[in-house]
Scaffold this active site. Sequence first.
Site, short mmCIF file in Angstrom:
data_model
loop_
_atom_site.label_atom_id
_atom_site.label_comp_id
_atom_site.label_asym_id
_atom_site.label_seq_id
_atom_site.Cartn_x
_atom_site.Cartn_y
_atom_site.Cartn_z
CE LYS A 170 -36.54 32.28 -35.09
NZ LYS A 170 -35.90 31.10 -34.42
CE1 TYR A 173 -41.14 32.80 -33.82
CE2 TYR A 173 -42.28 33.55 -35.80
CZ TYR A 173 -41.41 32.67 -35.18
OH TYR A 173 -40.80 31.67 -35.89
CB THR A 190 -39.49 32.67 -39.23
OG1 THR A 190 -40.71 32.99 -39.88
CG2 THR A 190 -39.11 33.85 -38.35
CG ASP A 191 -41.76 33.25 -44.21
OD1 ASP A 191 -42.11 33.19 -43.01
OD2 ASP A 191 -42.50 32.87 -45.14
CD GLU A 192 -44.31 34.53 -38.93
OE1 GLU A 192 -44.67 35.43 -38.15
OE2 GLU A 192 -44.75 33.37 -38.88
#
Length: 350
Positions: A163, A159, A133-135
Amino acid sequence: MHKIVVTGGAGFIGSAVVRRLVGAGYDVTNIDKLTYSGNLASLREVDGAPNYRFQRVDICDQPAVARIIADARPHAIMHLAAESHVDRSIDGPAEFLETNVVGTFHLLNAALAYWRGLDEPHRSAFRFHHISTDEVFGALGFEDGLFSEQTRYDPSSPYSASKASADHFVRAWNRTYGLPVVLSNCSNNYGPFHFPEKLIPLTILNAMEGRELPVYGRGENVRDWLHVEDHARALELIVTRGDVGESYNVGGRCERSNLSVVETICDVLDARRPRPGGSHRDLIRFVTDRPGHDLRYAIDCTKIERELGWTPAVSFEQGIAATVDWFLDNEWWWRPIREESYAGQRLGTG
Ligand code: NAD
């Protein structure tokens, strides 16, 4: 490359990947634990296809995963299985460490043992693709430009931290053991079969039912939205043509504030199913913000555009209208989730 093991193939993005790959004639083995967000109903279209198999297994069960991989003899593993909801990670981070970090570690070990037993040219062609994810990059300010593949990792939520950790383990298995890995970091997805805890499907269903539409804070947080089928197409390109050790940012070049997303959904529903006595926009309510809420995510996807020739095909306006129509037409899919699994209550207040 025609045999692929997909993990998390009963989830939102995983099921779009499985539907795409099975439809294109790949031989697909789907490993999924079927947590609250895994749903075999999303795979009705491929159920019974001769080139598709499902295995209900937890990726933390390394011996079981190793057996499935040995039987499937894949050319690639696409790893999507994860706990995926930021709000749930605030309420219960342990599950996120278990699946996203420890589960990825077990899967990497199973993949490495399998890969070491392969002969050339199968061995050089093999890919372990981690879908991320870009998060992991943390928050951007409004004037801060875009996330590139070189942006420093700076995750904010349990989260995104899990990741980011998984991404590091995947790179380490390449640098230390030589496993041919490729990674992709994608922005927010939306589309059909989206579990109705995330902003877009939750807003659609609440609006359809005339319920209040909660918007965190002032609704100014910005996300870069991508239709899930554009993402699935990007993932097929990355796993088949991406370079070993590389990562690819995937995004829609489509920044929208949360409030504008919710308003767009209201406008589509006003046109499709007018609300007696007013607009669906009247249902919008600002609620206490999410703790640690990243202000803005935005992806620079020049690399995948230039190197793999991918660009998003679905505009936000088309995609949102089609998604609203899909939820209007597919109550059989979401009604059991709303009634039995998740009714839309607030999560992640910390
Ligand atoms: P999802 O929650 O809809 O699906 C996750 C799937 O993984 C479910 O089918 C679930 O049953 C399965 N799963 C969970 N734990 C498992 C375990 N221990 N063993 C086996 N299966 C397990 O999530 P999603 O939105 O489809 O996201 C898929 C992947 O893409 C995730 O890795 C996520 O981090 C990543 N991603 C998501 C987005 C997004 O916008 N949704 C954006 C970028 C990246």
